[in-house]
Design a protein around this motif. Structure first.
Motif, PDB file in Angstrom:
ATOM      1  N   LEU A  74      -7.165   4.857   3.976  1.00  0.00           N
ATOM      2  CA  LEU A  74      -7.669   5.678   2.880  1.00  0.00           C
ATOM      3  C   LEU A  74      -8.087   7.062   3.378  1.00  0.00           C
ATOM      4  CD1 LEU A  74      -9.854   3.108   0.888  1.00  0.00           C
ATOM      5  CD2 LEU A  74      -7.551   3.889   0.346  1.00  0.00           C
ATOM      6  N   GLN A  75      -8.712   7.121   4.533  1.00  0.00           N
ATOM      7  CA  GLN A  75      -9.150   8.400   5.090  1.00  0.00           C
ATOM      8  C   GLN A  75      -7.967   9.285   5.452  1.00  0.00           C
ATOM      9  OE1 GLN A  75     -11.740   7.424   8.373  1.00  0.00           O
ATOM     10  NE2 GLN A  75     -13.158   6.281   7.083  1.00  0.00           N
ATOM     11  N   GLY A  79       0.780  10.290   2.451  1.00  0.00           N
ATOM     12  CA  GLY A  79       1.662  10.913   1.484  1.00  0.00           C
ATOM     13  C   GLY A  79       1.264  12.336   1.166  1.00  0.00           C
ATOM     14  N   SER A  80       0.039  12.717   1.539  1.00  0.00           N
ATOM     15  CA  SER A  80      -0.384  14.104   1.338  1.00  0.00           C
ATOM     16  C   SER A  80      -0.835  14.712   2.667  1.00  0.00           C
ATOM     17  CB  SER A  80      -1.503  14.185   0.294  1.00  0.00           C
ATOM     18  OG  SER A  80      -2.591  13.338   0.643  1.00  0.00           O
ATOM     19  N   HIS A  81      -1.851  14.119   3.302  1.00  0.00           N
ATOM     20  CA  HIS A  81      -2.317  14.623   4.596  1.00  0.00           C
ATOM     21  C   HIS A  81      -1.570  13.997   5.771  1.00  0.00           C
ATOM     22  CE1 HIS A  81      -6.492  15.885   2.830  1.00  0.00           C
ATOM     23  NE2 HIS A  81      -5.472  16.490   2.252  1.00  0.00           N
ATOM     24  N   HIS A  88       0.791   3.754  10.564  1.00  0.00           N
ATOM     25  CA  HIS A  88      -0.611   3.737  10.157  1.00  0.00           C
ATOM     26  C   HIS A  88      -0.754   3.697   8.648  1.00  0.00           C
ATOM     27  CE1 HIS A  88      -4.906   4.489  10.424  1.00  0.00           C
ATOM     28  NE2 HIS A  88      -4.780   5.483   9.560  1.00  0.00           N
ATOM     29  N   CYS A  89       0.218   4.261   7.917  1.00  0.00           N
ATOM     30  CA  CYS A  89       0.127   4.381   6.462  1.00  0.00           C
ATOM     31  C   CYS A  89       0.835   3.257   5.719  1.00  0.00           C
ATOM     32  CB  CYS A  89       0.702   5.720   6.015  1.00  0.00           C
ATOM     33  SG  CYS A  89      -0.379   7.119   6.394  1.00  0.00           S
ATOM     34  N   HIS A  94      -0.956   7.251  -1.233  1.00  0.00           N
ATOM     35  CA  HIS A  94      -2.414   7.218  -1.284  1.00  0.00           C
ATOM     36  C   HIS A  94      -2.945   6.929  -2.687  1.00  0.00           C
ATOM     37  CE1 HIS A  94      -6.546   8.193  -0.215  1.00  0.00           C
ATOM     38  NE2 HIS A  94      -6.597   9.048  -1.226  1.00  0.00           N
ATOM     39  N   SER A  95      -2.341   7.508  -3.710  1.00  0.00           N
ATOM     40  CA  SER A  95      -2.829   7.337  -5.080  1.00  0.00           C
ATOM     41  C   SER A  95      -2.748   5.897  -5.569  1.00  0.00           C
ATOM     42  CB  SER A  95      -2.044   8.250  -6.029  1.00  0.00           C
ATOM     43  OG  SER A  95      -0.654   7.962  -5.970  1.00  0.00           O
ATOM     44  N   GLU A  96      -1.910   5.073  -4.936  1.00  0.00           N
ATOM     45  CA  GLU A  96      -1.773   3.678  -5.358  1.00  0.00           C
ATOM     46  C   GLU A  96      -3.072   2.897  -5.180  1.00  0.00           C
ATOM     47  OE1 GLU A  96       1.214   1.922  -6.650  1.00  0.00           O
ATOM     48  OE2 GLU A  96       1.272   4.046  -7.154  1.00  0.00           O
TER      49      GLU A  96
END
Length: 251
Positions: A74-75, A79-81, A88-89, A94-96
């Motif tokens: 979450l941190q 998908g953006s940062h 790791h992702c 992230h929005s999901e």
């Protein structure tokens, strides 16, 4: 009942992540008696494209995540940062996670993000207590997430299954662990909660499943359940205001 109600809530909020579910009375002699005894039962659309891990003891996940890994994910704002394709992702946008957290908070579904019941005081008869899961809450690195599922064709979006909510969960015992680490929520779902129209939207949607509607007593019997969800929605709206959290608009 809760699986069908959850499906309609999902659609009314514009999340569109739950598998379709209806209530039906079955009559086929092929089925065991308990399925054809005359009591309506939920039928959930099966999606063969859902990705399952190969491990026999962990096949209810598409990806394996501990609570600590989830918080780090979450941190990272994948998908953006951070590239959401990185290990790791785990490939999920992230929005999901905001969609999932909002949905689970409204229904108080703990058997996904908090299967150990660490975020509320469970009744001694709860499975998480009887199976000694709750006793592990002190060691966060051992806490695992379950039912974190995606489709093979679109691994960036979550799929919500086994959406058994907790309608009797009192407001003074709500599980805020479900929204821990979430920094944005879906704008459309939040606008529905804020509009005051959730009850009308849900009643209109539930009416389309006439077997569900008739077997549960229609609008008069369903309103108290909807009002519980709206009350939780109001609490979540206050949480969003207090934390000054972002709202994510769907493209």
């Amino acid at each position: 009942m809760s699986l069908v109600f959850a499906f309609h809530l999902d659609r009314v909020l514009g999340l569109n992540r739950s598998l379709p579910a209806v209530l039906r009375t079955f009559h086929s002699e092929v089925l065991p008696y308990r399925y054809i005894s005359g009591t309506p039962r939920p039928a959930v659309w099966w999606d063969p494209d859902i990705q399952h891990l190969a491990e026999k003891d962990n096949d209810q996940n598409s990806v394996q995540l501990t609570w600590v890994q989830y918080q780090k994910l979450l941190q990272a704002r994948c998908g953006s940062h951070t590239d959401q394709r990185s290990a790791h992702c785990v490939g999920v946008q992230h929005s999901e996670w905001g969609r999932l957290a909002l949905f689970d908070f409204l229904l108080q579904i703990n058997d996904r993000l908090d299967r150990y019941c660490c975020g509320f005081t469970p009744d001694p008869t709860e499975l998480c207590v009887e199976n000694l899961l709750h006793a592990k809450c002190g060691n966060t690195k051992d806490l695992k997430l379950v039912h974190i599922l995606v489709r093979k064709a679109d691994p960036s979006r979550l799929v919500f299954i086994d959406n058994a909510g907790r309608p009797q969960q009192s407001t003074d015992n709500l599980n805020f662990r479900l929204v821990e680490g979430i920094d944005e929520f879906p704008e459309k779902a939040v606008s529905v909660l804020h509009s005051g129209c959730l009850e009308n939207f849900l009643l209109r949607s539930l009416y389309t499943d006439r077997e569900f509607w008739d077997s549960h007593g229609g609008a008069g019997a369903l309103r108290p359940l909807i009002q519980v969800v709206q009350q939780r929605g109001n609490i979540l709206l206050q949480h969003i205001r207090d934390k000054k959290l972002r709202l994510k608009r769907d493209l």
